[in-house]
Design a protein around this motif. Structure first.
Motif, short mmCIF file in Angstrom:
data_model
loop_
_atom_site.label_atom_id
_atom_site.label_comp_id
_atom_site.label_asym_id
_atom_site.label_seq_id
_atom_site.Cartn_x
_atom_site.Cartn_y
_atom_site.Cartn_z
N PRO A 333 0.83 -1.20 0.00
CA PRO A 333 0.00 0.00 0.00
C PRO A 333 0.87 1.25 0.00
CG PRO A 333 -0.89 -1.62 1.52
CD PRO A 333 0.41 -2.18 1.03
N ILE A 334 0.49 2.23 -0.80
CA ILE A 334 1.36 3.37 -1.09
C ILE A 334 1.77 4.13 0.16
CG2 ILE A 334 -0.62 4.86 -1.59
CD1 ILE A 334 2.89 4.94 -3.23
N ILE A 335 0.88 4.29 1.12
CA ILE A 335 1.22 5.05 2.33
C ILE A 335 2.27 4.30 3.15
CG2 ILE A 335 0.33 6.19 4.38
CD1 ILE A 335 -0.65 7.32 1.69
N ILE A 336 2.14 2.97 3.23
CA ILE A 336 3.14 2.16 3.94
C ILE A 336 4.47 2.18 3.20
CG2 ILE A 336 3.69 -0.18 4.72
CD1 ILE A 336 0.74 -0.66 5.16
N LYS A 337 4.41 2.18 1.87
CA LYS A 337 5.63 2.24 1.07
C LYS A 337 6.34 3.57 1.28
CE LYS A 337 8.50 0.58 -1.93
NZ LYS A 337 9.31 -0.63 -1.61
N LEU A 338 5.61 4.65 1.36
CA LEU A 338 6.22 5.95 1.62
C LEU A 338 6.86 5.99 3.00
CD1 LEU A 338 3.50 8.35 0.15
CD2 LEU A 338 5.68 7.72 -0.88
N THR A 339 6.22 5.36 3.98
CA THR A 339 6.81 5.27 5.32
C THR A 339 8.14 4.55 5.27
OG1 THR A 339 4.57 5.15 6.26
CG2 THR A 339 6.39 4.51 7.69
N GLU A 340 8.21 3.49 4.47
CA GLU A 340 9.46 2.74 4.31
C GLU A 340 10.55 3.61 3.67
OE1 GLU A 340 10.96 -0.83 1.41
OE2 GLU A 340 8.97 -1.05 2.32
N SER A 544 7.55 -2.76 7.23
CA SER A 544 6.45 -2.43 6.32
C SER A 544 5.48 -3.60 6.19
CB SER A 544 7.00 -2.04 4.94
OG SER A 544 7.74 -0.84 5.01
N LYS A 545 6.03 -4.81 6.10
CA LYS A 545 5.17 -5.99 5.99
C LYS A 545 4.33 -6.18 7.26
CE LYS A 545 8.29 -8.42 2.84
NZ LYS A 545 9.23 -9.54 2.69
N LYS A 546 4.94 -5.92 8.42
CA LYS A 546 4.19 -6.04 9.68
C LYS A 546 3.08 -5.00 9.75
CE LYS A 546 8.02 -7.95 12.39
NZ LYS A 546 8.98 -7.70 13.50
N GLU A 547 3.40 -3.78 9.33
CA GLU A 547 2.39 -2.73 9.32
C GLU A 547 1.27 -3.06 8.35
OE1 GLU A 547 2.13 2.13 8.61
OE2 GLU A 547 4.08 1.11 8.66
N TRP A 548 1.65 -3.60 7.20
CA TRP A 548 0.67 -4.02 6.19
C TRP A 548 -0.21 -5.13 6.76
CZ3 TRP A 548 2.23 -6.07 0.63
CH2 TRP A 548 1.08 -6.18 -0.14
N GLN A 549 0.41 -6.10 7.48
CA GLN A 549 -0.35 -7.20 8.07
C GLN A 549 -1.36 -6.68 9.08
OE1 GLN A 549 -0.24 -10.72 7.43
NE2 GLN A 549 -2.12 -10.41 8.60
N PRO A 566 -4.83 -14.96 4.56
CA PRO A 566 -4.92 -14.33 5.89
C PRO A 566 -3.65 -13.59 6.29
CG PRO A 566 -4.66 -16.70 6.08
CD PRO A 566 -4.86 -16.42 4.63
N THR A 567 -2.50 -13.97 5.71
CA THR A 567 -1.25 -13.31 6.04
C THR A 567 -0.61 -12.72 4.79
OG1 THR A 567 0.11 -15.29 5.78
CG2 THR A 567 -0.86 -14.90 7.95
N VAL A 568 -0.04 -11.56 4.95
CA VAL A 568 0.63 -10.88 3.84
C VAL A 568 1.87 -11.65 3.43
CG1 VAL A 568 1.87 -8.78 3.19
CG2 VAL A 568 -0.25 -8.61 4.52
N GLN A 569 2.60 -12.18 4.41
CA GLN A 569 3.85 -12.89 4.13
C GLN A 569 3.62 -14.07 3.20
OE1 GLN A 569 6.61 -11.50 5.67
NE2 GLN A 569 7.91 -12.76 4.39
N ASP A 570 2.54 -14.85 3.46
CA ASP A 570 2.25 -16.00 2.60
C ASP A 570 1.90 -15.56 1.18
OD1 ASP A 570 2.73 -17.73 4.65
OD2 ASP A 570 0.61 -18.00 5.19
N ARG A 571 1.18 -14.44 1.07
CA ARG A 571 0.83 -13.96 -0.27
C ARG A 571 2.07 -13.53 -1.05
NH1 ARG A 571 1.25 -13.05 -4.47
NH2 ARG A 571 0.23 -11.54 -5.85
N LEU A 572 3.01 -12.86 -0.39
CA LEU A 572 4.19 -12.38 -1.09
C LEU A 572 5.11 -13.52 -1.49
CD1 LEU A 572 5.02 -9.17 0.99
CD2 LEU A 572 3.75 -9.35 -1.16
N ARG A 573 5.08 -14.63 -0.75
CA ARG A 573 5.88 -15.79 -1.14
C ARG A 573 5.30 -16.49 -2.36
NH1 ARG A 573 5.51 -17.58 4.41
NH2 ARG A 573 7.23 -16.72 5.67
N LEU A 574 4.02 -16.31 -2.60
CA LEU A 574 3.31 -17.04 -3.64
C LEU A 574 3.41 -16.31 -4.98
CD1 LEU A 574 1.36 -19.47 -4.18
CD2 LEU A 574 -0.51 -17.86 -3.79
N LYS A 575 3.75 -17.02 -6.01
CA LYS A 575 3.74 -16.46 -7.35
C LYS A 575 2.34 -16.70 -7.94
CE LYS A 575 6.31 -16.27 -11.68
NZ LYS A 575 7.45 -16.83 -12.47
N LEU A 576 1.51 -15.69 -7.83
CA LEU A 576 0.09 -15.84 -8.19
C LEU A 576 -0.14 -15.43 -9.64
CD1 LEU A 576 -2.81 -16.41 -7.21
CD2 LEU A 576 -2.97 -13.98 -6.60
N LYS A 577 -0.71 -16.33 -10.39
CA LYS A 577 -1.09 -16.01 -11.76
C LYS A 577 -2.52 -15.49 -11.76
CE LYS A 577 -1.36 -17.89 -16.44
NZ LYS A 577 -1.21 -19.11 -17.29
#
Length: 672
Positions: A333-340, A544-549, A566-577
């Protein structure tokens, strides 16, 4: 080549002796436009907090680099006690210069008497030399003067508008005298002044400043180095400008037409456009104006831009929430990315204000003379040396250690174990081992070493590339270069060699054993504790990932998508088509009668297979129309029933085939 050799040596002489002002940010190593803008922002913010008024004056140099006056540059070199060879070579460089313009049948030349050649290697450095004399003028403590190349900005503060006006005119008179002395003219018609204040009481906010005996135009907002400054320093105009500029660029890419729901540009191409063209525009200068994002109306402008891109990238319906879109595309999310971005920029301030020892690049003024740079060469396969040093680094369960073994001929003459702070990286351990090996070689009696040759063996290709990279100026890399140069001056011949790890090479195996022993030792003191920038960057990304979660878990939207991810970490590990059908299933937006009925696009939401509502869950798990495809999926998965999280994480290919086999268009037809 001659220009580069000349300007590198001039810059080294000037910077190493502290002759250059820290308020010149243009064409300098380790300086940026954000640094310049941050200096002004801090000065203005400090003044506003003290309830003072600030006048910002931006100057336009008439002719820019073409206005550089050669005698002024030579005078600066003389005042800085520049070596005679550099001074005379610069004087020769300025002698009998001509500019030529040629066409097919005509060529004309003109003698040039001033200006830094546009596009030349030495032009920016020579310009900074002349402009440096302006920055070293004696200005009042209430004044801050900042330049980026030829962009000059002066800030003066005071208790009232009239006080600021008087002091600012006094400072402008100094700049006017300097410009006449250095034959540089400021264009008073393009120069601007802006009064910055947050006082609520009514007062006359007109300020009259003079340049070249002419009044300077007063404005309500000012663009400085790509950042729009406004009268109250709220940065709302800059955020609006950046959002509109990105929106315009999106329409230039024609994404609204070229990336439709069922066809168009590939998602990877859209992601590249976003990361390479849109995100840099949105995040530029974020440390300056990020505080303005605490207001919802400012955040919404940026969220809207990211949402537009995410819709095209995810092939989603417009009713899909922004939270679900970010999860589907994997875009923070852009606001979290800007924080980073802001956290990563603040690393230098943390080191200065909180005593955190960060492995920053060595300051430019401490770089060695260009002629005193060690020759980093790798040995040929057949070469031999009197001294062989084997080095290795190890990181195990956060413990970090280095090992060094020194061999003369066939005899081992020294072993060393070194321990690093837990926050250090394996690459730092490899570099520290090389540095230690060079120190040990330096302590050897050269008279007993004949010939004085040494080879440093390491199994780290990254460490060798770092040492060879002229743009890498980290602390350990510079220390290695200094040691190598010092040994070369003492007639040592030092070379480096890469050896394959765990290939049975005795010296390498011993060094590896020593490094591992250092990691396991609890009593050894740390000999190095500088935190690498890569670690800080990684930590910022993890935060950032924790804040996003947290934001994702507490959101009241995207409940359907949260069942799959349910978790952001699992989604980012997954290569989703992502396809329109997959996206519709994961979001429950689109392709069902229940969805169309919800938005009053159908008169009923009943499935043709019975009396149940045709929701996405009904189609996937209960509908008679999809029984055959569903049975095939169940046989391939084996264990049934299973949760939605397992379907997308463990059985994505099988689940995707099942979803793609469903004819949603046919299922939306009413029973006749």
């Amino acid at each position: 080549m001659l220009e580069k050799l000349l300007i590198y040596r001039i810059n080294h002489h000037v910077y190493s002796r502290g002759h250059k002002s820290d308020n010149q940010f243009g064409f300098r190593p380790q300086k940026s436009t954000v640094d310049a803008a941050m200096t002004i922002k801090n000065f203005v913010q400090e003044s506003l907090d003290a309830r003072k008024v600030v006048a910002l004056v931006s100057f336009d140099v008439q002719g820019a680099f073409d206005a550089a006056w050669w005698p002024g540059i030579l005078r600066e070199l003389k005042e800085h006690k520049c070596p005679k060879n550099l001074y005379k070579l610069t004087m020769s460089y300025f002698t009998q210069r001509t500019a030529a313009v040629a066409t097919n049948s005509l060529k004309t030349e003109k003698i040039v008497t001033r200006g830094c050649p546009q596009g030349s290697c030495s032009g920016p450095g020579l310009w900074n030399l002349q402009f440096n004399s302006l920055l070293t003028q004696t200005f009042l403590a209430r004044t801050k003067v900042v330049t980026y190349a030829d962009d000059l900005l002066i800030a003066t503060r005071g208790k009232s508008v009239r006080e600021v006006e008087n002091f600012a005119n006094l400072e402008l008179s100094k700049i006017d005298r300097w410009s006449r002395k250095n034959k540089i003219r400021f264009n008073e018609k393009k120069s601007k002044v802006m009064l910055v204040t947050r006082r609520k009481r009514r007062q006359d906010q007109k300020i009259i400043l003079y340049m070249n005996s002419s009044p300077i135009e007063q404005v309500t907002q000012m663009k400085y180095l790509g950042i729009i400054l406004d009268q109250k320093f709220k940065f709302q105009e800059h955020i609006r400008y950046a959002a509109e500029r990105c929106t315009k660029r999106i329409y230039e890419y024609n994404l609204s037409r070229a990336a439709r729901l069922q066809w168009g540009i590939k998602q990877e191409a859209i992601a590249t456009m976003y990361k390479g063209a849109i995100l840099p525009l949105l995040s530029y200068g974020a440390p300056i104006w990020f505080e303005a994002m605490k207001h919802g109306h400012n955040r919404q402008k940026y969220v809207r831009v990211q949402r537009f891109i995410n819709l095209r990238m995810a092939r989603a319906y417009r009713t899909t929430s922004s939270e679900a879109l970010c999860i589907l595309t994997g875009m923070t999310p852009i606001i979290i990315k800007l924080t980073e971005v802001v956290k990563q920029y603040s690393f230098r301030e943390k080191q200065q204000n909180q005593g955190i020892n960060i492995d920053h690049d060595v300051a430019y003024r401490l770089w060695p003379h260009p002629a005193r740079v060690a020759t980093i060469t790798e040995m040929e396969s057949h070469e031999e040396a009197t001294i062989s040093a084997y080095t290795d680094g190890s990181k195990y369960q956060r413990e970090v250690g280095s090992g060094v073994v020194i061999i003369k001929g066939s005899d081992e003459i020294a072993r060393h174990k070194l321990k690093l702070s837990n926050s250090c990286s394996n690459n730092q351990a490899e570099q520290l081992a090389i540095q230690k090996a060079l120190e040990e070689i330096e302590l050897l009696n050269k008279e007993n070493i004949n010939p004085p040759t040494a080879i440093i063996h390491t199994d780290s290709r990254v460490a060798l590339d770092s040492i060879s990279n002229p743009n890498n100026h980290s602390f350990l890399v510079e220390e290695i270069r200094k040691k190598a140069a010092s040994l070369e001056e003492r007639e040592w011949r030092i070379k480096f060699s890469w050896v394959k790890a765990h290939a049975g090479t005795l010296g390498n195996e011993v060094a590896d054993m020593l490094a591992k022993e250092a990691t396991r030792s609890e009593n050894m003191q740390y000999v190095f504790d500088r935190i690498p920038k890569s670690t800080l960057k990684y930590n910022a990304e993890e935060e950032s990932k924790k804040e996003w979660q947290t934001e994702w878990s507490t959101s009241h939207k995207a409940a359907a998508t949260r069942q799959y991810f349910p978790t952001v970490q699992d989604r980012l590990r997954l290569k989703l088509k992502r396809t329109p059908k997959i996206t519709a299933v994961l979001t429950e937006h689109g392709m069902t009668k229940a969805y169309l009925y919800r938005f009053h696009l159908r008169e009923d939401a009943t499935c043709s297979s019975g009396n149940e509502y045709q929701t996405m869950d009904h189609i996937l798990f209960h509908c008679e129309n999809t029984r055959e495809q569903r049975d095939t999926m169940i046989r391939q998965i084996g264990a049934w029933p299973t949760g939605k999280q397992n379907l997308i994480n463990k059985h994505q290919k099988i689940f995707s085939r099942f979803v793609e086999s469903i004819d949603f268009d046919d299922m939306q037809q009413s029973v006749q």
